[in-house]
Design a protein around this motif. Structure first.
Motif, short mmCIF file in Angstrom:
data_model
loop_
_atom_site.label_atom_id
_atom_site.label_comp_id
_atom_site.label_asym_id
_atom_site.label_seq_id
_atom_site.Cartn_x
_atom_site.Cartn_y
_atom_site.Cartn_z
N PRO A 54 0.83 -1.19 0.00
CA PRO A 54 0.00 0.00 0.00
C PRO A 54 0.87 1.25 0.00
CG PRO A 54 -0.25 -1.25 2.04
CD PRO A 54 0.69 -2.00 1.18
N SER A 55 0.40 2.30 -0.64
CA SER A 55 1.18 3.54 -0.68
C SER A 55 0.25 4.72 -0.45
CB SER A 55 1.89 3.67 -2.02
OG SER A 55 0.94 3.77 -3.06
N LEU A 56 0.83 5.85 -0.12
CA LEU A 56 0.08 7.06 0.13
C LEU A 56 -0.19 7.79 -1.17
CD1 LEU A 56 2.15 8.21 3.22
CD2 LEU A 56 -0.06 7.08 3.23
N ASN A 57 -1.32 8.46 -1.24
CA ASN A 57 -1.70 9.15 -2.47
C ASN A 57 -0.92 10.44 -2.71
OD1 ASN A 57 -3.56 7.22 -3.06
ND2 ASN A 57 -5.27 8.30 -2.11
N ARG A 58 -0.30 10.98 -1.70
CA ARG A 58 0.41 12.25 -1.86
C ARG A 58 1.90 12.05 -2.09
NH1 ARG A 58 -1.27 16.41 2.66
NH2 ARG A 58 -3.21 15.47 3.23
N GLY A 59 2.28 11.02 -2.78
CA GLY A 59 3.68 10.81 -3.08
C GLY A 59 4.35 9.91 -2.06
N ASP A 60 5.64 9.84 -2.17
CA ASP A 60 6.43 8.97 -1.31
C ASP A 60 7.00 9.73 -0.12
OD1 ASP A 60 5.92 6.87 -3.00
OD2 ASP A 60 7.67 7.26 -4.24
N GLN A 61 6.14 10.29 0.70
CA GLN A 61 6.60 10.99 1.89
C GLN A 61 6.96 9.97 2.95
OE1 GLN A 61 3.79 13.87 3.23
NE2 GLN A 61 3.48 14.74 1.21
N VAL A 62 8.01 10.27 3.69
CA VAL A 62 8.42 9.40 4.77
C VAL A 62 7.72 9.88 6.04
CG1 VAL A 62 10.36 8.54 6.13
CG2 VAL A 62 10.63 8.94 3.67
N LEU A 63 6.81 9.09 6.56
CA LEU A 63 6.06 9.45 7.76
C LEU A 63 6.60 8.64 8.93
CD1 LEU A 63 2.51 9.51 6.15
CD2 LEU A 63 4.07 11.42 6.51
N THR A 71 0.36 15.93 10.55
CA THR A 71 0.23 16.99 9.56
C THR A 71 -0.13 16.45 8.19
OG1 THR A 71 2.61 16.97 9.23
CG2 THR A 71 1.74 18.62 10.74
N PHE A 72 0.22 15.21 7.91
CA PHE A 72 -0.14 14.60 6.64
C PHE A 72 -1.66 14.44 6.50
CE2 PHE A 72 -1.08 10.86 4.05
CZ PHE A 72 -0.42 11.19 2.88
N LEU A 73 -2.35 14.29 7.62
CA LEU A 73 -3.79 14.06 7.59
C LEU A 73 -4.58 15.31 7.21
CD1 LEU A 73 -4.15 11.82 10.75
CD2 LEU A 73 -4.14 11.11 8.37
N PHE A 74 -3.97 16.48 7.29
CA PHE A 74 -4.65 17.71 6.93
C PHE A 74 -4.48 17.99 5.45
CE2 PHE A 74 -3.92 18.36 11.43
CZ PHE A 74 -5.16 18.79 11.83
N PRO A 75 -5.51 18.53 4.79
CA PRO A 75 -5.33 18.94 3.39
C PRO A 75 -4.24 20.00 3.29
CG PRO A 75 -7.66 18.97 4.00
CD PRO A 75 -6.88 18.72 5.26
N ASP A 76 -3.58 20.08 2.14
CA ASP A 76 -2.50 21.04 1.95
C ASP A 76 -2.99 22.46 2.22
OD1 ASP A 76 -0.67 19.10 1.25
OD2 ASP A 76 -1.19 19.20 -0.88
N GLY A 77 -2.27 23.18 3.04
CA GLY A 77 -2.59 24.57 3.32
C GLY A 77 -3.71 24.79 4.32
N MET A 78 -4.30 23.74 4.85
CA MET A 78 -5.44 23.89 5.76
C MET A 78 -5.04 24.63 7.05
SD MET A 78 -8.57 23.31 6.15
CE MET A 78 -9.81 23.25 7.38
N LEU A 79 -3.91 24.28 7.63
CA LEU A 79 -3.48 24.94 8.86
C LEU A 79 -3.20 26.42 8.64
CD1 LEU A 79 -1.19 22.17 10.36
CD2 LEU A 79 -3.44 22.88 11.17
#
Length: 180
Positions: A54-63, A71-79
């Motif tokens: 399984p992979s993340l939809n927002r690229g290969d970010q290392v979490l 912070t990955f759970l928030f939409p981009d720019g939401m904060l």
């Protein structure tokens, strides 16, 4: 009348072609008798394509930390949008009216989760350093993590998630519970 022979089939020589061991149909264990049955069917995977991780939809970010995952759970720019919409409402000279930032919004959300987990304790008691007389647990002492009770309440009062909250609410009473 003749005698019936119940063991006639047990030792027949015509069943020499059997390759499976003979398993009893019933097993007695204590006061229970278990009936053994073969499975009705064997489930087989019908997929023919190769399996992949399984992979993340927002690229290969290392979490690799809880902060990165949070912070990955928030939409981009939401904060940043929450900060931009909340800061104009923080006016005054009191310490709880200072401008906020993304880190403090995340901290506030962590506090909100902690408060919701301890639902049996009144909100103002969550910052207390003295144990409650009716509780066996130590006090949560949330103030030791950096946010005062007054600041938490002030942010809770003014935090804004959308630019036209009042207009949206007057047009649609369900606006705040719809997906972002």
């Amino acid at each position: 009348g003749g005698e019936s022979n119940d063991h006639e089939d047990d030792h027949s020589d015509s069943d020499e072609s059997r390759s499976e061991p003979i398993v009893p149909n019933k097993i007695k264990s204590g006061e229970y008798t278990w009936t053994l049955r073969p499975p009705q069917y064997v489930k087989r995977d019908q997929r023919t394509e190769p399996r992949s991780k399984p992979s993340l939809n927002r690229g290969d970010q290392v979490l690799d930390s809880i902060d990165k995952l949070w912070t990955f759970l928030f939409p981009d720019g939401m904060l940043a949008k929450i900060v931009a919409r909340t800061n104009p409402k923080l006016q005054g000279l009191r310490p709880e009216d200072k401008k906020t930032d993304e880190g403090e919004i995340l901290q506030w959300m962590g506090y909100a989760i902690a408060v919701s987990i301890h639902s049996g304790i009144p909100l103002d008691k969550m910052w207390s350093d003295t144990p409650q007389t009716e509780s066996l647990l130590p006090p949560p002492r949330l103030g030791r993590h950096g946010m005062s009770f007054r600041r938490f309440c002030r942010l809770r009062t003014v935090m804004t998630f959308g630019d036209e909250d009042a207009i949206k609410l007057s047009l649609d009473p369900w606006a705040f519970v719809r997906p972002l």
